[in-house]
Enzyme design. Structure first.
Site, mmCIF file in Angstrom:
data_model
loop_
_atom_site.group_PDB
_atom_site.id
_atom_site.type_symbol
_atom_site.label_atom_id
_atom_site.label_comp_id
_atom_site.label_asym_id
_atom_site.label_seq_id
_atom_site.Cartn_x
_atom_site.Cartn_y
_atom_site.Cartn_z
ATOM 1 N N ILE A 48 -1.700 -4.159 -1.634
ATOM 2 C CA ILE A 48 -2.426 -3.180 -0.807
ATOM 3 C C ILE A 48 -3.558 -2.534 -1.607
ATOM 4 C CG2 ILE A 48 -2.140 -1.013 0.466
ATOM 5 C CD1 ILE A 48 0.862 -1.867 0.823
ATOM 6 N N TYR A 223 13.982 3.902 -5.482
ATOM 7 C CA TYR A 223 12.716 3.634 -4.781
ATOM 8 C C TYR A 223 12.547 4.637 -3.624
ATOM 9 C CZ TYR A 223 9.063 1.278 -2.128
ATOM 10 O OH TYR A 223 7.889 0.997 -1.446
HETATM 11 N N1 LIG Z 1 4.702 -3.715 0.762
HETATM 12 C C1 LIG Z 1 5.301 -2.873 1.584
HETATM 13 O O1 LIG Z 1 5.932 -3.271 2.591
HETATM 14 C C2 LIG Z 1 5.204 -1.400 1.345
HETATM 15 C C3 LIG Z 1 5.778 -0.539 2.307
HETATM 16 C C4 LIG Z 1 5.702 0.824 2.107
HETATM 17 C C5 LIG Z 1 5.050 1.317 0.979
HETATM 18 N N2 LIG Z 1 4.514 0.463 0.059
HETATM 19 C C6 LIG Z 1 3.853 1.038 -1.121
HETATM 20 O O2 LIG Z 1 2.556 0.493 -1.256
HETATM 21 C C7 LIG Z 1 2.134 0.578 -2.628
HETATM 22 C C8 LIG Z 1 1.509 -0.726 -3.066
HETATM 23 O O3 LIG Z 1 2.520 -1.716 -3.102
HETATM 24 P P1 LIG Z 1 2.276 -3.242 -2.727
HETATM 25 O O4 LIG Z 1 3.102 -3.517 -1.543
HETATM 26 O O5 LIG Z 1 0.833 -3.563 -2.694
HETATM 27 O O6 LIG Z 1 3.007 -3.936 -3.972
HETATM 28 P P2 LIG Z 1 2.494 -4.975 -5.090
HETATM 29 O O7 LIG Z 1 1.827 -6.143 -4.481
HETATM 30 O O8 LIG Z 1 3.694 -5.218 -5.953
HETATM 31 O O9 LIG Z 1 1.406 -4.136 -5.889
HETATM 32 C C9 LIG Z 1 1.797 -3.074 -6.707
HETATM 33 C C10 LIG Z 1 0.689 -2.727 -7.669
HETATM 34 O O10 LIG Z 1 1.194 -1.703 -8.533
HETATM 35 C C11 LIG Z 1 0.919 -2.084 -9.872
HETATM 36 N N3 LIG Z 1 1.850 -1.553 -10.846
HETATM 37 C C12 LIG Z 1 3.178 -1.807 -10.961
HETATM 38 N N4 LIG Z 1 3.672 -1.183 -12.044
HETATM 39 C C13 LIG Z 1 2.632 -0.523 -12.620
HETATM 40 C C14 LIG Z 1 2.500 0.295 -13.775
HETATM 41 N N5 LIG Z 1 3.523 0.530 -14.601
HETATM 42 N N6 LIG Z 1 1.291 0.825 -14.060
HETATM 43 C C15 LIG Z 1 0.215 0.551 -13.284
HETATM 44 N N7 LIG Z 1 0.275 -0.235 -12.186
HETATM 45 C C16 LIG Z 1 1.467 -0.760 -11.864
HETATM 46 C C17 LIG Z 1 0.997 -3.604 -9.864
HETATM 47 O O11 LIG Z 1 0.317 -4.097 -10.997
HETATM 48 P P3 LIG Z 1 0.823 -5.455 -11.738
HETATM 49 O O12 LIG Z 1 0.135 -6.529 -11.028
HETATM 50 O O13 LIG Z 1 0.382 -5.290 -13.136
HETATM 51 O O14 LIG Z 1 2.322 -5.482 -11.608
HETATM 52 C C18 LIG Z 1 0.285 -3.925 -8.547
HETATM 53 O O15 LIG Z 1 -1.106 -3.909 -8.703
HETATM 54 C C19 LIG Z 1 3.389 0.973 -3.420
HETATM 55 O O16 LIG Z 1 3.329 2.342 -3.735
HETATM 56 C C20 LIG Z 1 4.532 0.713 -2.439
HETATM 57 O O17 LIG Z 1 5.642 1.546 -2.674
HETATM 58 C C21 LIG Z 1 4.576 -0.879 0.219
#
Ligand SMILES: NC(=O)c1ccc[n+]([C@@H]2O[C@H](COP(=O)([O-])OP(=O)(O)OC[C@H]3O[C@@H](n4cnc5c(N)ncnc54)[C@H](OP(=O)(O)O)[C@@H]3O)[C@@H](O)[C@H]2O)c1
Length: 351
Positions: A48, A223
């Site tokens: 995202i 989480y």
């Molecule tokens: N996907 C869903 O269904 C969903 C639903 C509700 C809320 N969310 C929220 O949306 C947000 C984005 O998640 P996403 O779904 O896009 O997941 P994602 O594809 O796993 O992306 C997560 C991002 O966070 C980064 N990250 C992880 N650990 C980190 C650290 N220690 N320091 C800096 N960056 C770090 C990752 O970088 P790396 O590439 O280096 O790991 C990646 O760029 C999150 O807050 C999640 O809780 C997601």
């Protein structure tokens, strides 16, 4: 034969129902130009965050991708810089087209060159401080802070806290505090905190904040707790920023097919993968509500609120608990080593 057809029809109806209930992406909307605005997107290297950064850049903003992996962060920044404007059926939300021979220069010239990677590991308070100092030294403005990075994993950080709680909440809490003055100086400005509807199962004990967890169940609980912390962080921050031109919003992006559950136990993946593939939004659709809160005009009166599907919504009861929000704030200040802000000493006043 008849019952097979009926079964198939029922399955199709169920799929359609679930598909629309879970995906329901907001319609893409016109957004104002962001030329002259500077944004930070944490976790902008994938999922995202990358989709959010891409659209901000397409609107002309200067975008800092704050990510922990230099390889992934630099690659994402370079992809966004070379994005071709306005030529796709889903403008700005897609991957760049593969360049024809000789077309690379053209793509680079028409993309937004003002997209850069800066290193930030939210699992390390030292790294958060280093990122903030470098940003404040090198970037004069900050109009949009998108606290997006997130993880769902067990383990403990170098600071001794639970990994999920620190990355999702504590690191962002410190980052926001360290950048607040720059946000105020650049106002009007906004903080968007990417939370989740998973906050519904969150439980926060102010006396045990950040305690490391083990095992799949405790990790999932951590989480949910961190997502409740996101909702409460936005709420308390808005209260503390009343009367300034800095506003903030907590966001549920929907269920999105990304890598967020990459650390899920192996036995769960065969269930999660097809579910995500069939029903979840793609990353660009997931970026719609964060982008709405970052750029839509006239949202200031909703500061501190929780948004989903580009609309303010009521969070679950614990997400409305102002006492818990205050306790979380004070506990977070303690854990990151920031004291409450005191008024200047009498001798310093009026100088
Ligand atoms: N996907 C869903 O269904 C969903 C639903 C509700 C809320 N969310 C929220 O949306 C947000 C984005 O998640 P996403 O779904 O896009 O997941 P994602 O594809 O796993 O992306 C997560 C991002 O966070 C980064 N990250 C992880 N650990 C980190 C650290 N220690 N320091 C800096 N960056 C770090 C990752 O970088 P790396 O590439 O280096 O790991 C990646 O760029 C999150 O807050 C999640 O809780 C997601």
């Amino acid at each position: 034969m008849c019952s097979a057809l009926l079964g198939a029809a029922l399955l199709l109806a169920l799929y359609t129902l679930l598909y629309h209930a879970l995906r329901r992406p907001a319609p893409p909307r016109a957004r104002p130009s962001l030329r002259g605005r500077t944004a930070i997107v944490t976790g902008g290297s994938g999922g995202i965050g990358a989709a959010t950064a891409r659209e901000l850049a397409r609107r002309g903003a200067r975008v800092v991708l704050a990510a922990r992996s230099a390889a992934r962060g630099e690659a994402a920044a370079s992809r966004i810089r070379t994005l071709r404007h306005g030529a796709s059926p889903h403008p700005g939300l897609d991957e760049p087209p593969s360049p024809a021979p000789g077309a690379v220069l053209y793509l680079q010239e028409t993309g937004n060159a003002e997209v850069r990677f800066m290193h930030l590991d939210l699992a390390s308070l030292r790294s958060v401080r280093a990122f903030a100092s470098a940003f404040l030294r090198e970037e004069p403005h900050l109009h949009l802070l998108i606290n997006n990075a997130g993880v769902s994993a067990g383990g403990q950080t170098e600071d001794g806290y639970g990994l999920t709680f620190q990355v999702n909440h504590l690191g962002h809490f410190l980052l926001t505090q360290l950048l607040l003055e720059r946000l105020q100086r650049s106002a009007p400005s906004r903080v968007v905190i990417v939370a989740s509807s998973a906050h519904c199962s969150g439980r926060l004990d102010p006396a045990a904040l950040g305690r490391p967890v083990r095992g799949a169940l405790q990790t999932f609980q951590a989480y949910c707790d961190s997502k409740l912390a996101n909702v409460l962080h936005a709420r308390e921050l808005a209260t503390r920023l009343q009367g300034t031109e800095v506003t903030c919003y907590a966001v549920h992006p929907g269920f999105v097919n990304t890598e967020i559950f990459r650390h899920a136990p192996l036995w769960l993946k065969p269930l999660l993968v097809p579910l995500a593939w069939l029903f979840f939004r793609d990353a660009a659709e997931g970026a719609e509500t964060p982008l709405y809160c970052a750029t839509q005009e006239g949202l200031e009166r909703f500061s501190g609120r929780y948004f989903a599907d580009c609309r303010p919504q009521e969070p679950w009861p614990r997400g409305r608990d102002d006492g818990l929000a205050r306790a979380l704030w004070e506990g977070s200040e303690r854990l990151v080593g920031l004291g409450p802000r005191r008024p200047p000493a009498p001798a310093a006043r009026g100088q």
